[in-house]
Write a protein that holds these residues in place. Structure first.
Motif, PDB file in Angstrom:
ATOM      1  N   UNK A  84       0.860  -1.180   0.000  1.00 17.44           N
ATOM      2  CA  UNK A  84       0.000   0.000   0.000  1.00 17.44           C
ATOM      3  C   UNK A  84       0.895   1.227   0.000  1.00 17.44           C
ATOM      4  N   UNK A  85       0.454   2.239  -0.726  1.00 16.84           N
ATOM      5  CA  UNK A  85       1.172   3.515  -0.716  1.00 16.84           C
ATOM      6  C   UNK A  85       0.139   4.573  -1.052  1.00 16.84           C
ATOM      7  N   UNK A  86      -0.228   5.392  -0.078  1.00 15.20           N
ATOM      8  CA  UNK A  86      -1.278   6.392  -0.264  1.00 15.20           C
ATOM      9  C   UNK A  86      -0.896   7.414  -1.332  1.00 15.20           C
ATOM     10  N   UNK A  87      -1.882   7.783  -2.162  1.00  8.87           N
ATOM     11  CA  UNK A  87      -1.725   8.864  -3.153  1.00  8.87           C
ATOM     12  C   UNK A  87      -0.494   8.675  -4.039  1.00  8.87           C
ATOM     13  N   UNK A  88      -0.261   7.453  -4.460  1.00  5.55           N
ATOM     14  CA  UNK A  88       0.903   7.150  -5.299  1.00  5.55           C
ATOM     15  C   UNK A  88       0.715   7.731  -6.704  1.00  5.55           C
ATOM     16  N   UNK A  89       1.617   8.627  -7.151  1.00 11.88           N
ATOM     17  CA  UNK A  89       1.458   9.238  -8.480  1.00 11.88           C
ATOM     18  C   UNK A  89       1.809   8.296  -9.631  1.00 11.88           C
ATOM     19  N   UNK A  90       2.668   7.324  -9.367  1.00 10.80           N
ATOM     20  CA  UNK A  90       3.090   6.393 -10.422  1.00 10.80           C
ATOM     21  C   UNK A  90       2.785   4.973  -9.955  1.00 10.80           C
ATOM     22  N   UNK A  91       1.526   4.601  -9.998  1.00  9.24           N
ATOM     23  CA  UNK A  91       1.086   3.331  -9.434  1.00  9.24           C
ATOM     24  C   UNK A  91       1.751   2.105 -10.041  1.00  9.24           C
ATOM     25  N   UNK A  92       1.826   2.057 -11.346  1.00  9.67           N
ATOM     26  CA  UNK A  92       2.411   0.891 -12.012  1.00  9.67           C
ATOM     27  C   UNK A  92       3.887   0.753 -11.651  1.00  9.67           C
ATOM     28  N   UNK A  93       4.600   1.868 -11.654  1.00 10.38           N
ATOM     29  CA  UNK A  93       6.017   1.829 -11.280  1.00 10.38           C
ATOM     30  C   UNK A  93       6.213   1.386  -9.847  1.00 10.38           C
ATOM     31  N   UNK A  94       5.321   1.824  -8.969  1.00  9.98           N
ATOM     32  CA  UNK A  94       5.398   1.427  -7.569  1.00  9.98           C
ATOM     33  C   UNK A  94       5.144  -0.069  -7.425  1.00  9.98           C
ATOM     34  N   UNK A  95       4.140  -0.579  -8.121  1.00 13.37           N
ATOM     35  CA  UNK A  95       3.861  -2.014  -8.058  1.00 13.37           C
ATOM     36  C   UNK A  95       5.045  -2.823  -8.575  1.00 13.37           C
ATOM     37  N   UNK A  96       5.630  -2.391  -9.670  1.00 16.91           N
ATOM     38  CA  UNK A  96       6.727  -3.157 -10.265  1.00 16.91           C
ATOM     39  C   UNK A  96       7.940  -3.196  -9.326  1.00 16.91           C
ATOM     40  N   UNK A  97       8.324  -2.040  -8.787  1.00 12.29           N
ATOM     41  CA  UNK A  97       9.507  -2.016  -7.914  1.00 12.29           C
ATOM     42  C   UNK A  97       9.225  -2.716  -6.590  1.00 12.29           C
ATOM     43  N   UNK A  98       7.994  -2.604  -6.084  1.00  8.94           N
ATOM     44  CA  UNK A  98       7.633  -3.264  -4.828  1.00  8.94           C
ATOM     45  C   UNK A  98       7.672  -4.774  -4.981  1.00  8.94           C
ATOM     46  N   UNK A  99       7.145  -5.256  -6.106  1.00  5.18           N
ATOM     47  CA  UNK A  99       7.155  -6.700  -6.357  1.00  5.18           C
ATOM     48  C   UNK A  99       8.578  -7.219  -6.439  1.00  5.18           C
ATOM     49  N   UNK A 100       9.434  -6.488  -7.127  1.00  6.41           N
ATOM     50  CA  UNK A 100      10.835  -6.909  -7.267  1.00  6.41           C
ATOM     51  C   UNK A 100      11.500  -6.979  -5.894  1.00  6.41           C
ATOM     52  N   UNK A 101      11.240  -5.991  -5.059  1.00  4.25           N
ATOM     53  CA  UNK A 101      11.825  -5.964  -3.719  1.00  4.25           C
ATOM     54  C   UNK A 101      11.294  -7.111  -2.861  1.00  4.25           C
ATOM     55  N   UNK A 102       9.987  -7.297  -2.847  1.00  6.99           N
ATOM     56  CA  UNK A 102       9.386  -8.298  -1.965  1.00  6.99           C
ATOM     57  C   UNK A 102       9.653  -9.722  -2.423  1.00  6.99           C
ATOM     58  N   UNK A 103       9.797  -9.939  -3.718  1.00  3.32           N
ATOM     59  CA  UNK A 103      10.100 -11.290  -4.213  1.00  3.32           C
ATOM     60  C   UNK A 103      11.526 -11.702  -3.866  1.00  3.32           C
ATOM     61  N   UNK A 104      12.400 -10.736  -3.703  1.00  6.75           N
ATOM     62  CA  UNK A 104      13.829 -11.046  -3.517  1.00  6.75           C
ATOM     63  C   UNK A 104      14.323 -10.875  -2.094  1.00  6.75           C
ATOM     64  N   UNK A 105      13.519 -10.292  -1.223  1.00  3.93           N
ATOM     65  CA  UNK A 105      13.981 -10.095   0.142  1.00  3.93           C
ATOM     66  C   UNK A 105      14.069 -11.452   0.854  1.00  3.93           C
ATOM     67  N   UNK A 106      15.147 -11.667   1.558  1.00  7.70           N
ATOM     68  CA  UNK A 106      15.353 -12.907   2.316  1.00  7.70           C
ATOM     69  C   UNK A 106      15.370 -12.591   3.799  1.00  7.70           C
ATOM     70  N   UNK A 107      14.746 -13.479   4.564  1.00  4.07           N
ATOM     71  CA  UNK A 107      14.712 -13.253   6.004  1.00  4.07           C
ATOM     72  C   UNK A 107      14.811 -14.554   6.759  1.00  4.07           C
TER      73      UNK A 107
END
Length: 281
Positions: free
Chosen positions: A258-281
């Motif tokens: 979630x990101x309130x009032x995101x001006x570039x929604x598609x770009x946010x989704x793409x970068x968020x997915x890349x980050x969350x798919x690759x984060x290791x914990x």
């Protein structure tokens, strides 16, 4: 004598192996854990959904998203929305409801939401005022949450309430967040914890997770910019690793970008997915 030396040598090798194994197992476990599924709230791509909801959902799936919160308001009907989601491999998980709705209005909403086949209904602002909140505000909110939670359960749904920063601002006694968690029925009311807003309010998302283990069903994942504003996951200063590790331990299954009032929604989704798919914990 040779046999004794061989025995000691073998014993030392075994002991060394056990020593390293003792450290290797947890390290490997931590480094190899990844999110099994990632989701997003439809409003993050509001203008894109209004222009082309099917095309937008298809892009989200291509990025790696498999769950969605909300979104049927962009389609001609809830049925058409869920049918298309099923077609492209996107699962609706939650949908929002109004805290101030009457029992009849809620019933109409529950009927609509049940078409989606979701598990959760979410109240995004569980308050009758704009805050800061008082003890009396908390008493009223807890009562309504329990009532709505009971009606949701009767309709086969689970109620979540979503926090913001003001729940972590002290009132006459304690914090509003703690009051709502302690004075709502765990069988009727759970929390959709927003990681950013906890931190923005001065709380520690990891400690909140630990304190209320079993009461948090969904995480809203957004990051904090260095200036304190919200930003897409992976672009800010929040350390998600220990938070996700604890959430995984508790069995939390839903991580919604979630990101309130995101001006570039598609770009946010793409970068968020890349980050969350690759984060290791």
């Amino acid at each position: 004598m040779g046999s004794r030396r061989n025995f000691i040598k073998k014993g030392m090798v075994m002991a060394t192996g056990l020593l390293f194994a003792d450290h290797a197992i947890p390290m490997n476990f931590v480094s190899n854990s990844k999110l099994r599924k990632i989701g997003f709230i439809a409003g993050i791509v509001d203008k894109e959904m209004k222009a082309d909801w099917k095309g937008t959902l298809k892009k989200a799936v291509a990025f790696g998203f498999s769950e969605i919160e909300g979104g049927d308001e962009y389609a001609p009907s809830s049925k058409e929305f869920v049918d298309y989601c099923n077609e492209i491999g996107l699962k609706p998980v939650a949908s929002g409801i109004d805290f101030t709705a009457t029992a009849d209005q809620l019933q109409a909403e529950f009927d609509r939401i049940n078409v989606l086949g979701v598990k959760y209904v979410v109240i995004y602002w569980p308050w009758l005022t704009g805050g800061p909140f008082t003890l009396e505000d908390c008493k009223k909110s807890a009562r309504v949450l329990n009532e709505v939670g009971a009606q949701a359960k009767a309709n086969g749904l689970s109620l979540l309430w979503h926090n913001h920063n003001l729940e972590f601002h002290a009132m006459e006694k304690g914090l509003p967040f703690d009051y709502l968690m302690k004075n709502t029925d765990p069988q009727l009311v759970q929390c959709e914890m927003d990681i950013y807003w906890v931190k923005k309010g001065g709380g520690d998302p990891l400690q909140v997770l630990r304190k209320y283990a079993g009461r948090i069903s969904v995480l809203h994942v957004k990051d904090m910019a260095p200036d304190g504003d919200f930003i897409c996951p992976g672009r800010g200063i929040i350390d998600f690793v220990p938070i996700f590790r604890e959430a995984e331990k508790q069995g939390i299954k839903h991580y919604m970008v979630e990101r309130d009032n995101e001006p570039e929604g598609i770009g946010c989704l793409e970068s968020s997915a890349e980050f969350l798919k690759n984060i290791s914990f």
